[in-house]
Design a protein around this motif. Structure first.
Motif, PDB file in Angstrom:
ATOM      1  N   GLY A   1      13.455  41.470  66.784  1.00 33.25           N
ATOM      2  CA  GLY A   1      14.562  42.163  67.442  1.00 33.25           C
ATOM      3  C   GLY A   1      15.893  41.641  66.916  1.00 33.25           C
ATOM      4  O   GLY A   1      16.084  40.428  66.837  1.00 33.25           O
TER       5      GLY A   1
ATOM      6  N   GLN B   1      10.060  48.057  64.727  1.00 32.87           N
ATOM      7  CA  GLN B   1       9.121  48.199  65.857  1.00 32.87           C
ATOM      8  C   GLN B   1       8.445  49.572  65.850  1.00 32.87           C
ATOM      9  O   GLN B   1       7.243  49.692  66.067  1.00 32.87           O
ATOM     10  CB  GLN B   1       9.872  48.021  67.178  1.00 32.87           C
TER      11      GLN B   1
ATOM     12  N   THR C   1      20.014  42.156  69.958  1.00 32.50           N
ATOM     13  CA  THR C   1      19.374  42.806  71.108  1.00 32.50           C
ATOM     14  C   THR C   1      20.187  42.746  72.397  1.00 32.50           C
ATOM     15  O   THR C   1      19.756  43.291  73.411  1.00 32.50           O
ATOM     16  CB  THR C   1      17.997  42.161  71.364  1.00 32.50           C
TER      17      THR C   1
ATOM     18  N   GLU D   1      14.740  32.017  67.634  1.00 31.49           N
ATOM     19  CA  GLU D   1      15.878  32.840  68.032  1.00 31.49           C
ATOM     20  C   GLU D   1      17.143  32.238  67.452  1.00 31.49           C
ATOM     21  O   GLU D   1      17.387  31.025  67.554  1.00 31.49           O
ATOM     22  CB  GLU D   1      15.975  32.928  69.548  1.00 31.49           C
TER      23      GLU D   1
ATOM     24  N   LYS E   1       9.686  37.151  75.670  1.00 30.79           N
ATOM     25  CA  LYS E   1       9.269  38.423  75.077  1.00 30.79           C
ATOM     26  C   LYS E   1      10.469  39.272  74.696  1.00 30.79           C
ATOM     27  O   LYS E   1      11.542  39.166  75.270  1.00 30.79           O
ATOM     28  CB  LYS E   1       8.400  39.198  76.079  1.00 30.79           C
ATOM     29  N   LEU E   2      10.244  40.129  73.721  1.00 27.89           N
ATOM     30  CA  LEU E   2      11.253  41.105  73.341  1.00 27.89           C
ATOM     31  C   LEU E   2      11.229  42.259  74.340  1.00 27.89           C
ATOM     32  O   LEU E   2      10.158  42.705  74.758  1.00 27.89           O
ATOM     33  CB  LEU E   2      10.949  41.628  71.933  1.00 27.89           C
ATOM     34  N   ASN E   3      12.399  42.738  74.726  1.00 26.27           N
ATOM     35  CA  ASN E   3      12.487  43.873  75.638  1.00 26.27           C
ATOM     36  C   ASN E   3      12.293  45.164  74.854  1.00 26.27           C
ATOM     37  O   ASN E   3      13.224  45.695  74.262  1.00 26.27           O
ATOM     38  CB  ASN E   3      13.845  43.868  76.345  1.00 26.27           C
TER      39      ASN E   3
ATOM     40  N   HIS F   1      15.731  37.582  67.268  1.00 24.55           N
ATOM     41  CA  HIS F   1      14.652  36.936  68.005  1.00 24.55           C
ATOM     42  C   HIS F   1      13.356  37.469  67.410  1.00 24.55           C
ATOM     43  O   HIS F   1      13.125  38.685  67.397  1.00 24.55           O
ATOM     44  CB  HIS F   1      14.754  37.271  69.498  1.00 24.55           C
TER      45      HIS F   1
ATOM     46  N   GLU G   1       7.876  31.338  66.702  1.00 23.47           N
ATOM     47  CA  GLU G   1       8.844  32.132  67.451  1.00 23.47           C
ATOM     48  C   GLU G   1      10.190  31.442  67.332  1.00 23.47           C
ATOM     49  O   GLU G   1      10.298  30.224  67.549  1.00 23.47           O
ATOM     50  CB  GLU G   1       8.466  32.245  68.920  1.00 23.47           C
TER      51      GLU G   1
ATOM     52  N   TYR H   1       6.930  40.469  66.851  1.00 19.14           N
ATOM     53  CA  TYR H   1       8.080  41.368  66.995  1.00 19.14           C
ATOM     54  C   TYR H   1       9.262  40.803  66.223  1.00 19.14           C
ATOM     55  O   TYR H   1       9.310  39.614  65.885  1.00 19.14           O
ATOM     56  CB  TYR H   1       8.477  41.563  68.464  1.00 19.14           C
TER      57      TYR H   1
END
Length: 783
Positions: free
Chosen positions: A323, A343, A326, A758, A25-27, A744, A756, A321
């Motif tokens: 990011g 976001q 990050t 990265e 998950k993205l923070n 990501h 997904e 999402y």
């Protein structure tokens, strides 16, 4: 040419072996907005919302204030009115000369937490909006007992004559030579609550004015009346709170009256709720009964509503999402800023996930006092916004909803589709009256009952007088006359929605079919008027008089119309027989064969796409030639003659219009779709950079308003297309991605596919594709 060379290298595709890895998950906490000082005024507010409700929240001079908006609050003039403003304060008050202060937007949970400390006194206020019911909650916790006051404030306590300079909020009546009034609300405090509502007066509806003005009284029963009986308002009440009288005041430049509720005794814990209701009602009594039912239904289940609201936001963030860089929350890094603001803007769109009406391009639910938006001339009430409330401008609206496909927010798209489906009979009726043929004609700037805005049609006198030579059925306005193409773009959006999500689109097929039929029948009708024949000598349709976007006017065979039909008709033929019957498919095949070819030109020694075969004048800032690239995908990476589209970008007729880079501009999207990485990077930095306001995603005004929602939507698409493009079964990753941007992301592709990935240091370190059988369709283009 340098960028073109880079593009040619990227087309030598690197097909990678897809390795699955654990999802990560993205923070989101790095993207939360935290302020450590109070705001100067409403322009320094923070958005909050859920379901169909939006608030602008700020603390000023030791008091919490917020504006309250809701989807569908359209008055007699089709202005989009706010419910009002709420002001809260506590005594003793740690916000006044306190030791510390913070206001925090918690993205993951969809709430705002405000804290203050003064000596040993600490107070926390938690604001959240129920996603599934139109209820606003304010929870106050204090370390010592405090008196809490909650006030409902309204500036609509009397009928107000709207000055001519302030009529843009009712776009139809901007230059109307007669009197325009905003009518007062009904407001009353009793039983320890404040109730307010606005019920549209049936003798003052813009609907009736437009029907008569546009010669449609004979088919009035087919023109959908979205104004009659429209009633909106709410109830403010709080735990242990009692009536505390009224007062008068002035905020910025607008006088208001306040109705106060106050805790009967000091407390360390307090809750306040606003119950909002907007509907078409037969009477005020019916509305009152419905809003009281809402109170009874929701007041006993607050804990459950809070849990479900948090769960909704958690799932919202889990499904998509982007990011960038990050590893460190670096606000000075332009790339990190782009990812953060993507976001934030997606959060704003989520606040009107389930409204009866789509999020408006010109401010959505988050407009504030207009004096803070632009020049002093807009010193009017907080209800003001340019380009109207109940009128929708299609070229702007589309950009708000296109990014929801790749973000997987399919549940949020029906309000935009329903807007057109609801008024289909209006568009078909006007076509029949004016031209005597079938099909739906949706104009570019459209009131929510399906007719062109009154000023575009033209008045009997004044600055927007309808010219006697203007053909019956055609608008006088030089920007939008003959502009109907966006009904085709929304048709394509619905087909993409079906392709991405697999959701049932039966409800929307009549809109698509009628929109297509109009272009076939109308331009056969036009050609027969001129020549006695329905088609030209080659058996092709002649789209004249038409327009290439709002740019090239009185045009023949504009490129956006041609490319739209070339994109949509094959898609209709490919649909399952249960959606489009065999006979219909034969018709669409013959229609496709009648569509003329795109025309070309030579500019500076390069073959380029022409905006139209011919035109009489230029009216706006667009690059319609490159609608062939987006959204209609005639040209693109892995497609023939991409160099022609790239030549058009640099050398075409509209090349100077690329300098217009804000608001509805698509130039960044075009660059991304063609693999022009440096251009796409430069332009997305402009679109998703911090806004010149305290909240980073409150862009504008540009030509529109603040927040400029189509600016944000086009920025989202710009970024998405840099990362992932889809065409048929193909999924292209990183087609226009800067090699020095780590990223990501989790996005959606057709056929319920989730990707997904990265990228770190220019290397792919994670790639998960669901379902697994779609891995074979992935192509990775890392420059």
């Amino acid at each position: 040419m340098r960028i073109f060379g880079i593009l040619k290298i990227s087309i030598l595709l690197l097909i990678v072996t897809v390795c699955s890895g654990q999802s990560s998950k993205l923070n989101l906490s790095n993207y939360n907005i935290i302020w450590h000082s109070q705001s100067k005024n409403s322009s320094e507010s923070m958005p909050l919302g859920g379901g169909d409700v939006g608030l602008n929240v700020w603390v000023e001079n030791g008091e919490l204030l917020f504006y309250v908006s809701q989807s569908g609050t359209f008055d007699e003039n089709n202005q989009m009115l706010k419910h009002g403003r709420v002001r809260m304060n506590v005594e003793p008050n740690p916000f006044e000369d306190g030791d510390s202060f913070s206001q925090k937007l918690v993205l993951e949970d969809g709430n705002i937490i405000i804290k203050a400390k003064k000596g040993g006194h600490e107070i926390t206020m938690n604001l959240w909006v129920d996603v599934f019911h139109p209820v606003v909650h304010i929870e106050t916790e204090s370390t010592i007992p405090v008196e809490v006051t909650a006030s409902y404030e309204s500036w609509r306590t009397e009928d107000i004559v709207v000055p001519k300079g302030m009529r843009h909020a009712s776009f139809s009546l901007t230059n109307y030579p007669g009197e325009v009034k905003t009518y007062k609300d009904e407001i009353k405090a009793n039983n320890n609550q404040v109730m307010w509502f606005h019920c549209n007066r049936e003798d003052r509806l813009l609907y009736d004015f437009c029907v008569k003005q546009q010669g449609l009284e004979g088919v009035k029963d087919q023109i959908v009346n979205t104004q009659k009986g429209r009633t909106f308002g709410g109830i403010l009440k709080g735990e242990g709170m009692v009536d505390a009288g009224t007062s008068n005041g002035k905020y910025v430049s607008t006088n208001f009256k306040a109705w106060h509720l106050k805790t009967s005794e000091k407390t360390t814990s307090n809750t306040v709720q606003l119950y909002l209701h907007t509907d078409i009602c037969d009477s005020a009594d019916e509305w009152k009964k419905e809003v009281q039912n809402l109170v009874e239904k929701t007041s006993k289940n607050t804990a459950d509503a809070k849990r479900k609201t948090k769960e909704w936001w958690h799932k919202y963030w889990e499904r998509s999402y982007i990011g960038i860089n990050t590893e460190k929350a670096d606000t000075g890094d332009a790339a990190w800023q782009v990812g953060r603001n993507y976001q934030l803007f997606r959060y704003m769109l989520g606040c009107n996930a389930y409204g009866d009406y789509p999020s408006k391009f010109n401010g959505s639910l988050f407009t504030v006092d207009p004096v803070f938006v632009t020049e002093k001339e807009f010193d009017w009430t907080p209800d003001f916004r340019q380009w109207g409330g109940g009128s929708f401008t299609a070229q702007n609206q589309r950009l708000v909803y296109w990014p929801m496909l790749k973000s997987g927010d399919f549940d949020m798209m029906p309000p935009q589709f329903n807007y057109y489906e609801r008024i289909l009979s209006s568009a078909e009726a006007r076509t029949k009256v004016y031209w005597g043929h079938e099909g739906a004609c949706f104009t570019e700037q459209l009131e929510n009952f399906g007719l062109p805005f009154a000023g575009g049609w033209g008045f009997e006198s004044g600055a927007r007088k309808r010219q006697p030579e203007t053909e019956f059925g055609v608008q006088t306005n030089k920007y939008v006359n003959h502009h109907y193409v966006n009904q085709l773009e929304f048709s394509l959006m619905i087909l993409d929605y079906y392709q991405f999500s697999g959701e049932n689109i039966n409800k929307y097929l009549p809109f698509i079919k009628s929109s297509l039929k109009f272009f076939d029948e109308h331009y056969q009708y036009r050609q027969k008027q001129r020549t006695g024949e329905t088609l030209d000598k080659e058996g092709k349709l002649v789209f004249y008089p038409s327009t290439a976007a709002e740019m090239y006017k009185i045009a023949k065979n504009p490129v956006d119309v041609i490319s739209a039909l070339k994109a949509i008709l094959p898609r209709m033929i490919m649909l399952p027989d249960e959606l489009v019957a065999t006979d219909e498919k034969k018709y669409y095949q013959s229609f496709l064969e009648r569509v003329p070819e795109i025309t070309f030109d030579e500019k500076e020694g390069h073959k380029v796409i022409k905006p139209a075969e011919s035109w009489e004048y230029v009216a706006n800032q667009e690059v319609p030639e490159l609608y062939t690239v987006y959204p209609y995908s005639i040209y693109g990476i892995n497609k023939p003659d991409l160099d022609v589209a790239i030549n058009t970008y640099w050398h075409g007729e509209s090349k100077e219009k690329r300098k217009f880079e804000v608001c509805w501009s698509q130039v960044g999207i075009f660059a991304a779709r063609m693999g022009l990485t440096e251009e796409a990077e430069r332009l997305v930095k402009i679109k998703l950079a911090d806004a010149p306001r305290r909240f980073p995603a409150f862009w504008g005004p540009g030509p529109d308003w603040v927040p400029d929602v189509d600016h944000g939507g086009s920025g989202m698409v710009n970024l998405q297309e840099m990362l992932m493009q889809t065409d048929g079964k193909e999924i292209l990753l990183f087609p226009s991605w800067p090699k020095d941007w780590d990223v990501h992301f989790k996005m959606h592709a057709p056929n319920n596919t989730v990707v997904e990935a990265e990228l770190k240091g220019g290397k792919l370190v994670r790639l998960n594709v669901t379902p697994k059988n779609r891995e074979k369709d992935i192509q990775v283009l890392i420059k």
